[in-house]
Design a protein around this motif. Structure first.
Motif, PDB file in Angstrom:
ATOM      1  N   PRO A  42      -9.397 -19.804  -4.304  1.00  0.00           N
ATOM      2  CA  PRO A  42      -8.730 -17.886  -3.743  1.00  0.00           C
ATOM      3  C   PRO A  42      -6.802 -19.193  -3.343  1.00  0.00           C
ATOM      4  CG  PRO A  42      -9.635 -18.969  -2.177  1.00  0.00           C
ATOM      5  CD  PRO A  42      -9.805 -19.371  -3.612  1.00  0.00           C
ATOM      6  N   LYS A  43      -5.365 -18.750  -3.845  1.00  0.00           N
ATOM      7  CA  LYS A  43      -4.637 -19.367  -2.991  1.00  0.00           C
ATOM      8  C   LYS A  43      -3.489 -18.249  -2.454  1.00  0.00           C
ATOM      9  CE  LYS A  43      -3.502 -22.208  -7.064  1.00  0.00           C
ATOM     10  NZ  LYS A  43      -2.347 -22.396  -8.039  1.00  0.00           N
ATOM     11  N   ALA A  44      -3.668 -17.269  -2.315  1.00  0.00           N
ATOM     12  CA  ALA A  44      -3.955 -16.115  -0.973  1.00  0.00           C
ATOM     13  C   ALA A  44      -5.117 -14.643  -0.607  1.00  0.00           C
ATOM     14  CB  ALA A  44      -1.972 -15.885  -1.739  1.00  0.00           C
ATOM     15  N   SER A  47      -8.995  -7.601   4.312  1.00  0.00           N
ATOM     16  CA  SER A  47      -8.709  -8.846   3.650  1.00  0.00           C
ATOM     17  C   SER A  47      -9.142  -9.404   2.604  1.00  0.00           C
ATOM     18  CB  SER A  47      -7.994 -10.062   4.468  1.00  0.00           C
ATOM     19  OG  SER A  47      -7.329 -11.268   3.994  1.00  0.00           O
ATOM     20  N   TYR A  48      -9.291  -9.645   1.630  1.00  0.00           N
ATOM     21  CA  TYR A  48     -10.126 -11.075   0.387  1.00  0.00           C
ATOM     22  C   TYR A  48      -9.412 -11.657  -0.700  1.00  0.00           C
ATOM     23  CZ  TYR A  48      -8.509  -7.016  -2.475  1.00  0.00           C
ATOM     24  OH  TYR A  48      -8.280  -5.929  -3.186  1.00  0.00           O
ATOM     25  N   SER A  49      -9.315 -12.286  -1.126  1.00  0.00           N
ATOM     26  CA  SER A  49      -9.258 -13.090  -2.449  1.00  0.00           C
ATOM     27  C   SER A  49      -8.845 -11.999  -3.387  1.00  0.00           C
ATOM     28  CB  SER A  49     -10.306 -14.010  -2.744  1.00  0.00           C
ATOM     29  OG  SER A  49      -9.637 -14.782  -3.857  1.00  0.00           O
ATOM     30  N   GLY A  50      -7.909 -11.465  -3.758  1.00  0.00           N
ATOM     31  CA  GLY A  50      -7.497 -10.965  -5.189  1.00  0.00           C
ATOM     32  C   GLY A  50      -8.476 -11.514  -6.317  1.00  0.00           C
ATOM     33  N   ARG A  51      -8.527 -12.674  -6.471  1.00  0.00           N
ATOM     34  CA  ARG A  51      -9.009 -13.641  -7.774  1.00  0.00           C
ATOM     35  C   ARG A  51     -10.363 -14.038  -7.769  1.00  0.00           C
ATOM     36  NH1 ARG A  51      -5.161 -18.345  -9.329  1.00  0.00           N
ATOM     37  NH2 ARG A  51      -2.902 -17.437  -8.715  1.00  0.00           N
ATOM     38  N   LEU A  52     -10.891 -13.308  -6.892  1.00  0.00           N
ATOM     39  CA  LEU A  52     -12.477 -13.315  -6.520  1.00  0.00           C
ATOM     40  C   LEU A  52     -12.950 -11.806  -5.916  1.00  0.00           C
ATOM     41  CD1 LEU A  52     -13.250 -16.286  -4.348  1.00  0.00           C
ATOM     42  CD2 LEU A  52     -13.577 -16.739  -7.039  1.00  0.00           C
ATOM     43  N   VAL A  53     -12.593 -10.642  -6.182  1.00  0.00           N
ATOM     44  CA  VAL A  53     -13.074 -10.006  -5.018  1.00  0.00           C
ATOM     45  C   VAL A  53     -12.510  -8.704  -5.930  1.00  0.00           C
ATOM     46  CG1 VAL A  53     -14.560  -8.106  -3.697  1.00  0.00           C
ATOM     47  CG2 VAL A  53     -14.151 -10.493  -3.228  1.00  0.00           C
ATOM     48  N   ARG A  54     -13.182  -7.810  -7.143  1.00  0.00           N
ATOM     49  CA  ARG A  54     -12.873  -6.982  -7.587  1.00  0.00           C
ATOM     50  C   ARG A  54     -13.521  -5.979  -6.411  1.00  0.00           C
ATOM     51  NH1 ARG A  54     -10.413  -7.012 -11.196  1.00  0.00           N
ATOM     52  NH2 ARG A  54     -10.800  -5.278 -12.624  1.00  0.00           N
ATOM     53  N   HIS A  55     -12.233  -4.794  -6.643  1.00  0.00           N
ATOM     54  CA  HIS A  55     -11.983  -3.645  -5.634  1.00  0.00           C
ATOM     55  C   HIS A  55     -12.132  -2.298  -6.317  1.00  0.00           C
ATOM     56  CE1 HIS A  55      -8.186  -4.177  -4.737  1.00  0.00           C
ATOM     57  NE2 HIS A  55      -7.972  -2.718  -3.869  1.00  0.00           N
ATOM     58  N   GLY A  56     -12.344  -0.975  -5.340  1.00  0.00           N
ATOM     59  CA  GLY A  56     -11.751   0.630  -5.971  1.00  0.00           C
ATOM     60  C   GLY A  56     -12.250   0.597  -4.396  1.00  0.00           C
ATOM     61  N   ILE A  57     -11.946   2.179  -4.951  1.00  0.00           N
ATOM     62  CA  ILE A  57     -12.112   3.646  -2.976  1.00  0.00           C
ATOM     63  C   ILE A  57     -12.654   4.767  -3.847  1.00  0.00           C
ATOM     64  CG2 ILE A  57     -10.599   2.392  -2.100  1.00  0.00           C
ATOM     65  CD1 ILE A  57      -8.778   4.871  -2.109  1.00  0.00           C
ATOM     66  N   GLN A  58     -12.872   5.217  -3.271  1.00  0.00           N
ATOM     67  CA  GLN A  58     -14.094   6.481  -3.638  1.00  0.00           C
ATOM     68  C   GLN A  58     -13.569   7.436  -2.661  1.00  0.00           C
ATOM     69  OE1 GLN A  58     -18.199   6.220  -4.806  1.00  0.00           O
ATOM     70  NE2 GLN A  58     -18.077   8.536  -4.787  1.00  0.00           N
ATOM     71  N   VAL A  59     -13.346   9.012  -3.288  1.00  0.00           N
ATOM     72  CA  VAL A  59     -12.262   9.725  -2.204  1.00  0.00           C
ATOM     73  C   VAL A  59     -12.895  10.967  -2.633  1.00  0.00           C
ATOM     74  CG1 VAL A  59     -10.227  10.185  -0.775  1.00  0.00           C
ATOM     75  CG2 VAL A  59     -10.316   8.010  -1.761  1.00  0.00           C
ATOM     76  N   ASP A  60     -13.398  11.649  -1.471  1.00  0.00           N
ATOM     77  CA  ASP A  60     -14.145  13.027  -1.432  1.00  0.00           C
ATOM     78  C   ASP A  60     -12.723  14.094  -1.355  1.00  0.00           C
ATOM     79  OD1 ASP A  60     -17.135  12.228  -2.384  1.00  0.00           O
ATOM     80  OD2 ASP A  60     -17.832  12.097  -0.654  1.00  0.00           O
ATOM     81  N   GLU A  61     -12.244  14.122  -0.376  1.00  0.00           N
ATOM     82  CA  GLU A  61     -11.431  14.706   0.406  1.00  0.00           C
ATOM     83  C   GLU A  61     -10.273  14.596   1.115  1.00  0.00           C
ATOM     84  OE1 GLU A  61     -12.974  17.618   3.274  1.00  0.00           O
ATOM     85  OE2 GLU A  61     -14.191  17.446   1.736  1.00  0.00           O
ATOM     86  N   GLY A  62      -9.322  14.777   0.931  1.00  0.00           N
ATOM     87  CA  GLY A  62      -8.337  14.097   1.820  1.00  0.00           C
ATOM     88  C   GLY A  62      -6.978  13.894   1.761  1.00  0.00           C
ATOM     89  N   ASN A  63      -5.812  13.398   2.960  1.00  0.00           N
ATOM     90  CA  ASN A  63      -5.005  13.009   1.915  1.00  0.00           C
ATOM     91  C   ASN A  63      -5.269  11.322   2.528  1.00  0.00           C
ATOM     92  OD1 ASN A  63      -3.491  15.212   0.981  1.00  0.00           O
ATOM     93  ND2 ASN A  63      -3.234  15.835   3.365  1.00  0.00           N
ATOM     94  N   HIS A  64      -4.122  10.339   2.180  1.00  0.00           N
ATOM     95  CA  HIS A  64      -4.385   8.729   2.293  1.00  0.00           C
ATOM     96  C   HIS A  64      -3.423   8.007   1.202  1.00  0.00           C
ATOM     97  CE1 HIS A  64      -6.711   8.292  -1.048  1.00  0.00           C
ATOM     98  NE2 HIS A  64      -6.086   6.864  -1.668  1.00  0.00           N
ATOM     99  N   ILE A  65      -3.175   7.194   2.391  1.00  0.00           N
ATOM    100  CA  ILE A  65      -1.961   6.097   1.601  1.00  0.00           C
ATOM    101  C   ILE A  65      -2.673   4.539   2.353  1.00  0.00           C
ATOM    102  CG2 ILE A  65       0.153   5.223   2.389  1.00  0.00           C
ATOM    103  CD1 ILE A  65       1.358   7.805   3.305  1.00  0.00           C
ATOM    104  N   VAL A  66      -3.050   3.965   0.887  1.00  0.00           N
ATOM    105  CA  VAL A  66      -2.821   2.873   1.256  1.00  0.00           C
ATOM    106  C   VAL A  66      -1.944   1.831   1.209  1.00  0.00           C
ATOM    107  CG1 VAL A  66      -4.478   0.822  -0.132  1.00  0.00           C
ATOM    108  CG2 VAL A  66      -5.747   2.793   0.201  1.00  0.00           C
ATOM    109  N   TRP A  67      -2.174   0.649   2.157  1.00  0.00           N
ATOM    110  CA  TRP A  67       0.107   0.054   2.348  1.00  0.00           C
ATOM    111  C   TRP A  67      -0.667  -1.418   2.286  1.00  0.00           C
ATOM    112  CZ3 TRP A  67       2.768  -0.719   7.174  1.00  0.00           C
ATOM    113  CH2 TRP A  67       4.189  -1.823   6.662  1.00  0.00           C
ATOM    114  N   VAL A  68      -0.630  -1.724   0.860  1.00  0.00           N
ATOM    115  CA  VAL A  68      -1.239  -3.288   0.064  1.00  0.00           C
ATOM    116  C   VAL A  68       0.087  -4.940   0.270  1.00  0.00           C
ATOM    117  CG1 VAL A  68      -2.394  -4.209  -1.882  1.00  0.00           C
ATOM    118  CG2 VAL A  68      -2.691  -2.192  -1.322  1.00  0.00           C
ATOM    119  N   TRP A  69      -0.717  -5.538   0.257  1.00  0.00           N
ATOM    120  CA  TRP A  69       0.168  -6.750   0.553  1.00  0.00           C
ATOM    121  C   TRP A  69      -0.536  -7.113  -0.890  1.00  0.00           C
ATOM    122  CZ3 TRP A  69      -0.713  -5.108   5.054  1.00  0.00           C
ATOM    123  CH2 TRP A  69       0.125  -4.196   5.779  1.00  0.00           C
TER     124      TRP A  69
END
Length: 79
Positions: free
Chosen positions: A3-5, A38-60
């Motif tokens: 991982p570089k970042a 925080s995690y290494s995007g080169r090593l870990v794949r991710h996803g989210i599962q939302v049942d209900e509600g409003n959300h914002i994900v702020w990503v760097w």
């Protein structure tokens, strides 16, 4: 590859029952409002599962391809 970042995610909003899935690790985590991950995007794949509600994900995204697309230099700490 090394991982570089790290990618940093912050989720805010009014929602319930959201799960952050680290798919290639086989890990599911409760992802409450205000949590930062925080995690290494080169090593870990991710996803989210939302049942209900409003959300914002702020990503760097600190991957080279994102910096190249935006034509911005890679930060020194990631070299």
């Amino acid at each position: 590859c090394l991982p570089k970042a790290f990618n940093i995610l912050t989720c805010i909003g009014s929602y319930q029952h959201v799960i952050l899935q680290l798919t290639n690790l086989g890990i599911d985590l409760v992802y409450n409002p205000g949590v930062m991950v925080s995690y290494s995007g080169r090593l870990v794949r991710h996803g989210i599962q939302v049942d209900e509600g409003n959300h914002i994900v702020w990503v760097w995204f600190l991957r080279d391809s994102v910096h190249n697309y935006a034509r911005t230099p890679r930060p020194d700490y990631a070299r």
